[in-house]
Structures are given as C-alpha cells and as structure tokens.
Design a protein around this motif. Sequence first.
Motif, PDB file in Angstrom:
ATOM      1  N   MET A 231      34.491  21.980   3.226  1.00  0.00           N
ATOM      2  CA  MET A 231      33.073  22.268   3.362  1.00  0.00           C
ATOM      3  C   MET A 231      32.388  21.031   3.899  1.00  0.00           C
ATOM      4  SD  MET A 231      30.138  23.406   0.589  1.00  0.00           S
ATOM      5  CE  MET A 231      30.869  22.522  -0.720  1.00  0.00           C
ATOM      6  N   LYS A 232      31.466  21.277   4.796  1.00  0.00           N
ATOM      7  CA  LYS A 232      30.677  20.192   5.376  1.00  0.00           C
ATOM      8  C   LYS A 232      29.210  20.455   5.068  1.00  0.00           C
ATOM      9  CE  LYS A 232      29.826  17.983   9.792  1.00  0.00           C
ATOM     10  NZ  LYS A 232      30.137  17.997  11.227  1.00  0.00           N
ATOM     11  N   ILE A 233      28.525  19.455   4.565  1.00  0.00           N
ATOM     12  CA  ILE A 233      27.100  19.580   4.268  1.00  0.00           C
ATOM     13  C   ILE A 233      26.318  18.861   5.354  1.00  0.00           C
ATOM     14  CG2 ILE A 233      25.258  19.000   2.648  1.00  0.00           C
ATOM     15  CD1 ILE A 233      27.373  19.216   0.413  1.00  0.00           C
ATOM     16  N   VAL A 234      25.383  19.589   5.950  1.00  0.00           N
ATOM     17  CA  VAL A 234      24.529  19.014   6.987  1.00  0.00           C
ATOM     18  C   VAL A 234      23.100  19.068   6.470  1.00  0.00           C
ATOM     19  CG1 VAL A 234      23.701  19.233   9.354  1.00  0.00           C
ATOM     20  CG2 VAL A 234      26.072  19.822   8.807  1.00  0.00           C
ATOM     21  N   ARG A 235      22.482  17.930   6.347  1.00  0.00           N
ATOM     22  CA  ARG A 235      21.091  17.871   5.907  1.00  0.00           C
ATOM     23  C   ARG A 235      20.231  17.592   7.126  1.00  0.00           C
ATOM     24  NH1 ARG A 235      21.057  18.311   0.585  1.00  0.00           N
ATOM     25  NH2 ARG A 235      22.719  17.406  -0.641  1.00  0.00           N
ATOM     26  N   GLU A 236      19.181  18.362   7.270  1.00  0.00           N
ATOM     27  CA  GLU A 236      18.260  18.256   8.408  1.00  0.00           C
ATOM     28  C   GLU A 236      18.868  18.886   9.664  1.00  0.00           C
ATOM     29  OE1 GLU A 236      15.148  17.103   7.955  1.00  0.00           O
ATOM     30  OE2 GLU A 236      15.650  16.539   5.901  1.00  0.00           O
ATOM     31  N   ILE A 237      18.133  19.770  10.268  1.00  0.00           N
ATOM     32  CA  ILE A 237      18.602  20.479  11.456  1.00  0.00           C
ATOM     33  C   ILE A 237      18.911  19.522  12.606  1.00  0.00           C
ATOM     34  CG2 ILE A 237      16.324  20.972  12.448  1.00  0.00           C
ATOM     35  CD1 ILE A 237      19.235  23.468  12.231  1.00  0.00           C
ATOM     36  N   SER A 238      18.248  18.394  12.638  1.00  0.00           N
ATOM     37  CA  SER A 238      18.496  17.421  13.709  1.00  0.00           C
ATOM     38  C   SER A 238      19.905  16.822  13.625  1.00  0.00           C
ATOM     39  CB  SER A 238      17.446  16.310  13.672  1.00  0.00           C
ATOM     40  OG  SER A 238      17.498  15.638  12.435  1.00  0.00           O
ATOM     41  N   ASN A 239      20.573  16.956  12.479  1.00  0.00           N
ATOM     42  CA  ASN A 239      21.927  16.439  12.320  1.00  0.00           C
ATOM     43  C   ASN A 239      23.006  17.471  12.629  1.00  0.00           C
ATOM     44  OD1 ASN A 239      21.017  13.908  11.451  1.00  0.00           O
ATOM     45  ND2 ASN A 239      20.766  14.664   9.382  1.00  0.00           N
ATOM     46  N   TYR A 240      22.590  18.681  12.944  1.00  0.00           N
ATOM     47  CA  TYR A 240      23.550  19.749  13.242  1.00  0.00           C
ATOM     48  C   TYR A 240      24.180  19.523  14.607  1.00  0.00           C
ATOM     49  CZ  TYR A 240      25.426  24.278  14.481  1.00  0.00           C
ATOM     50  OH  TYR A 240      26.260  25.284  14.892  1.00  0.00           O
ATOM     51  N   GLN A 241      25.486  19.646  14.677  1.00  0.00           N
ATOM     52  CA  GLN A 241      26.202  19.531  15.945  1.00  0.00           C
ATOM     53  C   GLN A 241      26.666  20.917  16.366  1.00  0.00           C
ATOM     54  OE1 GLN A 241      29.345  16.773  15.157  1.00  0.00           O
ATOM     55  NE2 GLN A 241      27.976  15.027  15.027  1.00  0.00           N
ATOM     56  N   THR A 242      26.366  21.296  17.597  1.00  0.00           N
ATOM     57  CA  THR A 242      26.752  22.620  18.071  1.00  0.00           C
ATOM     58  C   THR A 242      28.274  22.729  18.184  1.00  0.00           C
ATOM     59  OG1 THR A 242      26.522  21.953  20.368  1.00  0.00           O
ATOM     60  CG2 THR A 242      24.596  22.942  19.333  1.00  0.00           C
ATOM     61  N   ILE A 243      28.742  23.961  18.047  1.00  0.00           N
ATOM     62  CA  ILE A 243      30.163  24.248  18.178  1.00  0.00           C
ATOM     63  C   ILE A 243      30.333  25.423  19.133  1.00  0.00           C
ATOM     64  CG2 ILE A 243      30.874  23.350  15.927  1.00  0.00           C
ATOM     65  CD1 ILE A 243      30.690  26.194  14.871  1.00  0.00           C
ATOM     66  N   ASP A 244      31.548  25.611  19.589  1.00  0.00           N
ATOM     67  CA  ASP A 244      31.834  26.646  20.578  1.00  0.00           C
ATOM     68  C   ASP A 244      32.397  27.910  19.930  1.00  0.00           C
ATOM     69  OD1 ASP A 244      31.284  26.888  23.216  1.00  0.00           O
ATOM     70  OD2 ASP A 244      33.188  26.092  23.937  1.00  0.00           O
ATOM     71  N   LYS A 245      31.922  28.245  18.748  1.00  0.00           N
ATOM     72  CA  LYS A 245      32.369  29.435  18.028  1.00  0.00           C
ATOM     73  C   LYS A 245      31.147  30.154  17.477  1.00  0.00           C
ATOM     74  CE  LYS A 245      36.794  27.648  16.409  1.00  0.00           C
ATOM     75  NZ  LYS A 245      37.669  27.527  15.253  1.00  0.00           N
ATOM     76  N   PRO A 246      31.267  31.472  17.269  1.00  0.00           N
ATOM     77  CA  PRO A 246      30.152  32.181  16.638  1.00  0.00           C
ATOM     78  C   PRO A 246      29.979  31.745  15.187  1.00  0.00           C
ATOM     79  CG  PRO A 246      32.006  33.679  16.998  1.00  0.00           C
ATOM     80  CD  PRO A 246      32.365  32.364  17.623  1.00  0.00           C
ATOM     81  N   ILE A 247      28.737  31.698  14.752  1.00  0.00           N
ATOM     82  CA  ILE A 247      28.429  31.318  13.371  1.00  0.00           C
ATOM     83  C   ILE A 247      27.912  32.537  12.617  1.00  0.00           C
ATOM     84  CG2 ILE A 247      26.965  29.891  11.885  1.00  0.00           C
ATOM     85  CD1 ILE A 247      26.921  27.826  14.091  1.00  0.00           C
ATOM     86  N   TYR A 248      28.470  32.779  11.457  1.00  0.00           N
ATOM     87  CA  TYR A 248      28.041  33.857  10.570  1.00  0.00           C
ATOM     88  C   TYR A 248      27.322  33.186   9.412  1.00  0.00           C
ATOM     89  CZ  TYR A 248      30.814  36.662  13.590  1.00  0.00           C
ATOM     90  OH  TYR A 248      31.292  37.288  14.719  1.00  0.00           O
ATOM     91  N   LEU A 249      26.007  33.282   9.453  1.00  0.00           N
ATOM     92  CA  LEU A 249      25.158  32.485   8.581  1.00  0.00           C
ATOM     93  C   LEU A 249      24.560  33.320   7.457  1.00  0.00           C
ATOM     94  CD1 LEU A 249      23.983  29.595   8.447  1.00  0.00           C
ATOM     95  CD2 LEU A 249      22.081  30.417   9.817  1.00  0.00           C
ATOM     96  N   ALA A 250      24.756  32.873   6.240  1.00  0.00           N
ATOM     97  CA  ALA A 250      24.124  33.476   5.066  1.00  0.00           C
ATOM     98  C   ALA A 250      22.913  32.617   4.716  1.00  0.00           C
ATOM     99  CB  ALA A 250      25.103  33.522   3.900  1.00  0.00           C
ATOM    100  N   LEU A 251      21.748  33.240   4.666  1.00  0.00           N
ATOM    101  CA  LEU A 251      20.510  32.529   4.345  1.00  0.00           C
ATOM    102  C   LEU A 251      20.140  32.775   2.893  1.00  0.00           C
ATOM    103  CD1 LEU A 251      18.324  33.551   7.405  1.00  0.00           C
ATOM    104  CD2 LEU A 251      19.533  31.410   7.091  1.00  0.00           C
ATOM    105  N   GLY A 252      19.712  31.745   2.202  1.00  0.00           N
ATOM    106  CA  GLY A 252      19.276  31.958   0.832  1.00  0.00           C
ATOM    107  C   GLY A 252      19.044  30.676   0.080  1.00  0.00           C
TER     108      GLY A 252
END
Length: 65
Positions: free
Chosen positions: A1-22
């Motif tokens: 598991m990788k924890i990313v804090r702040e959207i500015s620290n997110y690195q894009t990837i070349d795969k689809p993301i299945y995101l659970a919001l909550g």
Amino acid sequence: MKIVREISNYQTIDKPIYLALGNFDGIHIGHQKLLKKAVDEARKNQGIAAAFIFDPHPNKIINVN
C-alpha cells in the motif's frame, strides 16, 4: 500500500484506476463491499485499486447547522 498525501504529490500511471471514495473511519460491511468491488474490477481490467479518504472528515469542514 502506498499513501499519497495531497493531490500535488500524486504521480500519474498508465493503468486504469478504480477509486473508492469515502471517509473509511471504520471498515464495516459496506466499506468492505465497496473496497472489494474496486479490487475485483482492478484485477479484472489490469488496473489499480485505490481509496480516496477524506481527511479531515467532511463534517469538520462543511457546517450544515
């Protein structure tokens, strides 16, 4: 598991993301089903499952009183 804090620290990837919001303040049966669905779909489609967790809780920011 990788924890990313702040959207500015997110690195894009070349795969689809299945995101659970909550908030995921406790993993009850509803959370378990939501997270399992994200993982199952990611596996089926060679993607990445992730959870977007609201911190602080939205109730602390949005005052509906």
